[in-house]
Design a protein around this motif. Structure first.
Motif, PDB file in Angstrom:
ATOM      1  N   ASP A 213      -2.924   5.283   4.620  1.00  0.00           N
ATOM      2  CA  ASP A 213      -3.512   4.062   5.173  1.00  0.00           C
ATOM      3  C   ASP A 213      -4.234   3.312   4.055  1.00  0.00           C
ATOM      4  OD1 ASP A 213      -5.660   5.930   5.065  1.00  0.00           O
ATOM      5  OD2 ASP A 213      -6.749   4.778   6.563  1.00  0.00           O
ATOM      6  N   ILE A 214      -4.221   1.995   4.145  1.00  0.00           N
ATOM      7  CA  ILE A 214      -4.804   1.186   3.074  1.00  0.00           C
ATOM      8  C   ILE A 214      -6.287   0.997   3.347  1.00  0.00           C
ATOM      9  CG2 ILE A 214      -4.737  -1.012   1.846  1.00  0.00           C
ATOM     10  CD1 ILE A 214      -1.811  -1.168   2.374  1.00  0.00           C
ATOM     11  N   SER A 215      -7.089   1.865   2.760  1.00  0.00           N
ATOM     12  CA  SER A 215      -8.538   1.745   2.891  1.00  0.00           C
ATOM     13  C   SER A 215      -9.147   1.272   1.575  1.00  0.00           C
ATOM     14  CB  SER A 215      -9.136   3.091   3.285  1.00  0.00           C
ATOM     15  OG  SER A 215      -8.717   4.110   2.399  1.00  0.00           O
ATOM     16  N   ASP A 216      -8.523   1.637   0.463  1.00  0.00           N
ATOM     17  CA  ASP A 216      -9.074   1.305  -0.861  1.00  0.00           C
ATOM     18  C   ASP A 216      -8.390   0.094  -1.490  1.00  0.00           C
ATOM     19  OD1 ASP A 216     -10.823   3.472  -0.805  1.00  0.00           O
ATOM     20  OD2 ASP A 216      -9.331   4.833  -1.635  1.00  0.00           O
ATOM     21  N   GLY A 217      -7.397  -0.470  -0.820  1.00  0.00           N
ATOM     22  CA  GLY A 217      -6.651  -1.597  -1.378  1.00  0.00           C
ATOM     23  C   GLY A 217      -5.215  -1.191  -1.666  1.00  0.00           C
ATOM     24  N   LEU A 218      -4.316  -2.172  -1.607  1.00  0.00           N
ATOM     25  CA  LEU A 218      -2.889  -1.899  -1.772  1.00  0.00           C
ATOM     26  C   LEU A 218      -2.599  -1.189  -3.101  1.00  0.00           C
ATOM     27  CD1 LEU A 218       0.113  -2.247  -1.014  1.00  0.00           C
ATOM     28  CD2 LEU A 218       0.044  -4.486  -2.138  1.00  0.00           C
ATOM     29  N   VAL A 219      -3.124  -1.709  -4.204  1.00  0.00           N
ATOM     30  CA  VAL A 219      -2.787  -1.138  -5.513  1.00  0.00           C
ATOM     31  C   VAL A 219      -3.300   0.297  -5.626  1.00  0.00           C
ATOM     32  CG1 VAL A 219      -3.179  -1.347  -7.997  1.00  0.00           C
ATOM     33  CG2 VAL A 219      -2.656  -3.393  -6.648  1.00  0.00           C
ATOM     34  N   ALA A 220      -4.544   0.524  -5.194  1.00  0.00           N
ATOM     35  CA  ALA A 220      -5.118   1.868  -5.302  1.00  0.00           C
ATOM     36  C   ALA A 220      -4.388   2.851  -4.390  1.00  0.00           C
ATOM     37  CB  ALA A 220      -6.605   1.834  -4.961  1.00  0.00           C
ATOM     38  N   ASP A 221      -4.105   2.444  -3.169  1.00  0.00           N
ATOM     39  CA  ASP A 221      -3.491   3.386  -2.234  1.00  0.00           C
ATOM     40  C   ASP A 221      -2.017   3.628  -2.553  1.00  0.00           C
ATOM     41  OD1 ASP A 221      -5.703   4.231  -0.650  1.00  0.00           O
ATOM     42  OD2 ASP A 221      -5.803   2.221   0.168  1.00  0.00           O
ATOM     43  N   LEU A 222      -1.333   2.594  -3.034  1.00  0.00           N
ATOM     44  CA  LEU A 222       0.024   2.816  -3.540  1.00  0.00           C
ATOM     45  C   LEU A 222      -0.035   3.784  -4.725  1.00  0.00           C
ATOM     46  CD1 LEU A 222       3.036   2.260  -3.632  1.00  0.00           C
ATOM     47  CD2 LEU A 222       2.570   0.118  -4.858  1.00  0.00           C
ATOM     48  N   GLY A 223      -1.076   3.652  -5.529  1.00  0.00           N
ATOM     49  CA  GLY A 223      -1.278   4.583  -6.644  1.00  0.00           C
ATOM     50  C   GLY A 223      -1.366   6.033  -6.182  1.00  0.00           C
ATOM     51  N   HIS A 224      -2.005   6.252  -5.044  1.00  0.00           N
ATOM     52  CA  HIS A 224      -2.098   7.626  -4.525  1.00  0.00           C
ATOM     53  C   HIS A 224      -0.711   8.167  -4.169  1.00  0.00           C
ATOM     54  CE1 HIS A 224      -6.365   7.501  -4.660  1.00  0.00           C
ATOM     55  NE2 HIS A 224      -6.529   6.660  -3.674  1.00  0.00           N
ATOM     56  N   ILE A 225       0.106   7.340  -3.513  1.00  0.00           N
ATOM     57  CA  ILE A 225       1.469   7.781  -3.164  1.00  0.00           C
ATOM     58  C   ILE A 225       2.249   8.103  -4.441  1.00  0.00           C
ATOM     59  CG2 ILE A 225       3.723   6.928  -2.346  1.00  0.00           C
ATOM     60  CD1 ILE A 225       2.417   5.764   0.051  1.00  0.00           C
ATOM     61  N   ILE A 226       2.130   7.225  -5.419  1.00  0.00           N
ATOM     62  CA  ILE A 226       2.854   7.413  -6.682  1.00  0.00           C
ATOM     63  C   ILE A 226       2.427   8.694  -7.388  1.00  0.00           C
ATOM     64  CG2 ILE A 226       2.933   6.454  -9.029  1.00  0.00           C
ATOM     65  CD1 ILE A 226       3.178   3.709  -7.654  1.00  0.00           C
ATOM     66  N   ASP A 227       1.106   8.906  -7.442  1.00  0.00           N
ATOM     67  CA  ASP A 227       0.589  10.106  -8.106  1.00  0.00           C
ATOM     68  C   ASP A 227       1.058  11.378  -7.399  1.00  0.00           C
ATOM     69  OD1 ASP A 227      -0.730   8.550  -9.920  1.00  0.00           O
ATOM     70  OD2 ASP A 227      -2.712   8.787  -9.018  1.00  0.00           O
ATOM     71  N   GLU A 228       0.921  11.393  -6.073  1.00  0.00           N
ATOM     72  CA  GLU A 228       1.217  12.629  -5.340  1.00  0.00           C
ATOM     73  C   GLU A 228       2.723  12.866  -5.225  1.00  0.00           C
ATOM     74  OE1 GLU A 228      -1.073  14.762  -4.772  1.00  0.00           O
ATOM     75  OE2 GLU A 228      -2.614  13.351  -5.464  1.00  0.00           O
ATOM     76  N   SER A 229       3.503  11.778  -5.233  1.00  0.00           N
ATOM     77  CA  SER A 229       4.953  11.921  -5.090  1.00  0.00           C
ATOM     78  C   SER A 229       5.659  12.035  -6.433  1.00  0.00           C
ATOM     79  CB  SER A 229       5.535  10.722  -4.325  1.00  0.00           C
ATOM     80  OG  SER A 229       4.997  10.623  -3.028  1.00  0.00           O
ATOM     81  N   GLY A 230       4.975  11.633  -7.508  1.00  0.00           N
ATOM     82  CA  GLY A 230       5.627  11.647  -8.816  1.00  0.00           C
ATOM     83  C   GLY A 230       6.745  10.628  -8.909  1.00  0.00           C
ATOM     84  N   VAL A 231       6.438   9.380  -8.582  1.00  0.00           N
ATOM     85  CA  VAL A 231       7.428   8.299  -8.604  1.00  0.00           C
ATOM     86  C   VAL A 231       6.765   7.048  -9.191  1.00  0.00           C
ATOM     87  CG1 VAL A 231       8.735   9.171  -6.616  1.00  0.00           C
ATOM     88  CG2 VAL A 231       6.775   7.616  -6.251  1.00  0.00           C
ATOM     89  N   SER A 232       7.498   5.935  -9.232  1.00  0.00           N
ATOM     90  CA  SER A 232       6.916   4.637  -9.560  1.00  0.00           C
ATOM     91  C   SER A 232       7.225   3.683  -8.411  1.00  0.00           C
ATOM     92  CB  SER A 232       7.502   4.101 -10.866  1.00  0.00           C
ATOM     93  OG  SER A 232       8.880   3.820 -10.683  1.00  0.00           O
ATOM     94  N   ALA A 233       6.662   2.492  -8.469  1.00  0.00           N
ATOM     95  CA  ALA A 233       6.921   1.528  -7.389  1.00  0.00           C
ATOM     96  C   ALA A 233       6.970   0.113  -7.942  1.00  0.00           C
ATOM     97  CB  ALA A 233       5.847   1.620  -6.312  1.00  0.00           C
ATOM     98  N   THR A 234       7.798  -0.700  -7.304  1.00  0.00           N
ATOM     99  CA  THR A 234       7.830  -2.133  -7.588  1.00  0.00           C
ATOM    100  C   THR A 234       7.500  -2.873  -6.299  1.00  0.00           C
ATOM    101  OG1 THR A 234       9.518  -1.825  -9.266  1.00  0.00           O
ATOM    102  CG2 THR A 234       9.270  -4.051  -8.357  1.00  0.00           C
ATOM    103  N   VAL A 235       6.542  -3.792  -6.390  1.00  0.00           N
ATOM    104  CA  VAL A 235       6.128  -4.564  -5.223  1.00  0.00           C
ATOM    105  C   VAL A 235       6.500  -6.023  -5.452  1.00  0.00           C
ATOM    106  CG1 VAL A 235       4.152  -5.357  -3.858  1.00  0.00           C
ATOM    107  CG2 VAL A 235       4.211  -2.992  -4.732  1.00  0.00           C
ATOM    108  N   GLU A 236       7.173  -6.618  -4.471  1.00  0.00           N
ATOM    109  CA  GLU A 236       7.501  -8.050  -4.549  1.00  0.00           C
ATOM    110  C   GLU A 236       6.407  -8.834  -3.847  1.00  0.00           C
ATOM    111  OE1 GLU A 236      11.651  -8.396  -3.200  1.00  0.00           O
ATOM    112  OE2 GLU A 236      11.720  -6.310  -3.893  1.00  0.00           O
ATOM    113  N   ILE A 237       5.621  -9.532  -4.660  1.00  0.00           N
ATOM    114  CA  ILE A 237       4.438 -10.202  -4.128  1.00  0.00           C
ATOM    115  C   ILE A 237       4.805 -11.245  -3.080  1.00  0.00           C
ATOM    116  CG2 ILE A 237       2.574 -11.786  -4.766  1.00  0.00           C
ATOM    117  CD1 ILE A 237       2.284 -10.198  -7.328  1.00  0.00           C
ATOM    118  N   ALA A 238       5.920 -11.915  -3.276  1.00  0.00           N
ATOM    119  CA  ALA A 238       6.314 -12.957  -2.321  1.00  0.00           C
ATOM    120  C   ALA A 238       6.581 -12.383  -0.936  1.00  0.00           C
ATOM    121  CB  ALA A 238       7.552 -13.687  -2.836  1.00  0.00           C
TER     122      ALA A 238
END
Lengths: 324, 324
Positions: A213-238
């Motif tokens: 859930d996004i409690s700390d902000g999109l970038v920070a919480d996406l960072g948690h998924i990336i760290d724990e999953s061992g992946v990267s992510a691309t977000v399309e701002i539009a």
């Protein structure tokens, strides 16, 4: 009036839906769980002046402290069930304030179908400090975690982003420019009264590979998924889902995009799922938006933000609230 | 250093005994419970300057906040298993203090065989505020409550009474008269480091009709059993189990008997059982003392205190700590 009177008068009535709460009169509560089910437990502590404003209405503070916990359960795919509340009240205690808080809690727990089963009521010479521990259930082994995202997954978010961060700026008078009364009320409400995604969370079992859930902000919480999953992510701002209120603010001040990307308190669900399940996700009753993709691990650029022209945008520095 | 560093460095290592804690890296923890077992949940909030002294050693504060919660589980007859910790730390955070606190928590959880499974780490501009929510297990329907005492039951207490109350007076320098260093150290330790009766509690299943832990003082906590069970009680003061240290203090100042009867923080178990089970109780590994009997309900004199000559002694007014 002592603590036992406060519990008996204001909080015991909130426990009547669960026999194992023992009317809040015993040392502990007793919960049964069906065979083949697991219990999911989360705990969040909210401090006046840190997590909510000291003059926020008591009803919305109650709704928030319960909501943020149920949001954590939803992010695990769990069905919410019960909670404890440990409250440290500034003295002298203001019983009319407590009564409004308890009324807000009753309204919220009715909306979200959970029951108070215990807790603690103490005095503090500091700010009001509220700790809710919430209990949910999932089928054995079915809990969603942050760790299952796979390269190739789509990245989704529910609802809309940035409302709560701009709501906080609205309340504190920091939003320059015209904001309609409707938009101001909408943003304020989104900050004060998060809507935990209690329906969406459990429905993502068997669909999502990871969720948070996004409690700390999109970038920070996406960072948690990336760290724990061992992946990267691309977000399309539009593609970020923005409310009409947020769009109107951004039109006047496009610099606030960084606030949208890093602001906390939205309590939307961020999750990943294989592209093959897109139609399952469209069929869910909660609106979700595909905002990006998951890639192979990339220690140099774990998160790439891309604008509508396909150009990379710098990731904002402040990536989520940090307490210390 | 941010909150995530603090969690990763000091608290995540305490979660390694439980896979469902997910290394404290996720939104919530997942607990399995065997079929035929129930989960028991309790939550206690401790505030610096209220529940412990601001200059108590961090190790003993950690031991206390965990111990008082496990004591509640023991009073329900439950086997302790896991806990969450939600901590609101005064800023700027003192990491060496946190490290000592975490070391104390590790030592205590090793002694008591429980594991940290989650929680929260936030900042406060008020006093250190610690909320532990603890989880135990009992067989289906086997939890002890405050509500089962029956007229004719014997009344028992474990260990000794009044140590913690006199320990607090010792620390604050309010104990007049000579106290040997050994006695002072003993009483101080009993205040700072309660020993939850985690072995006795579960062993009382099938023996005790009712149980409570003495956190608010003998008179107040016996009052809870009486209220919830609808009975009365007679306590023989001459039979109260007192440590050598307490006896020596009472010899100099017999007025402190009221403090023994009403002082909190002992975390001994108070329970009732039928006289037919006296030999079962004697056979338990934890020392217990029969201190009175349960009678028919008596709204005028719910608790009678009797001296060695069989004369009634007035029940002290202040019957336990009240926060408000």
């Amino acid at each position: 009036m002592g603590e036992f009177d406060i519990i008996a008068r204001h909080f015991a009535p909130l426990s009547h839906g669960e026999a194992g709460a023992l009317g809040l009169t015993d040392d502990a509560a007793v919960l049964s769980i069906d065979s083949g089910r697991q219990m999911v437990v989360t705990s969040d502590c909210l401090v006046a002046g840190v997590h909510f404003l000291k003059n926020d209405p008591p009803e919305t503070i109650a709704r928030k402290v319960l909501g943020v916990n149920l949001s954590d359960l939803a992010a695990m795919g769990a069905q919410s069930r019960a909670y404890t509340l440990a409250a440290a009240w500034p003295t002298p205690i203001d019983e009319s304030w407590v009564a409004k808080f308890a009324a807000g809690l009753k309204s919220a727990q009715t909306d979200w179908q959970v029951t108070l089963i215990g807790g603690d009521t103490v005095a503090t010479d500091g700010p009001l400090t509220l700790t809710v521990t919430a209990f949910g259930e999932v089928g054995e082994g079915a809990a969603l975690t942050r760790a299952g995202a796979k390269p190739g997954d789509d990245l989704y978010v529910s609802g809309s982003l940035g409302d709560a961060a701009l709501g906080l700026l609205t309340i504190s008078g920091e939003l320059s420019g015209a904001l309609t009364d409707d938009h101001a009320a909408y943003l304020t409400d989104r900050y004060r009264c998060p809507q935990p995604r209690i329906t969406l969370g459990p429905s993502l079992q068997g669909i999502a590979n990871s969720a948070i859930d996004i409690s700390d902000g999109l970038v920070a919480d996406l960072g948690h998924i990336i760290d724990e999953s061992g992946v990267s992510a691309t977000v399309e701002i539009a593609n970020l889902p923005l409310s009409a209120a947020v769009r109107s603010v951004l039109e006047e001040n496009s610099d606030l995009l960084a606030t949208i990307l890093t602001g906390g308190d939205d309590y939307e669900l961020l999750f990943t799922a294989p592209p093959a399940l897109r139609s399952d996700i469209s069929a869910l009753s909660t609106p979700t938006t595909r905002i990006g993709t998951i890639g192979e691990p990339d220690s140099e650029t774990p998160i790439t933000l891309m604008d509508a022209d396909g150009n990379t945008v710098p990731t904002p520095q402040h990536s989520g609230y940090q307490h210390f």
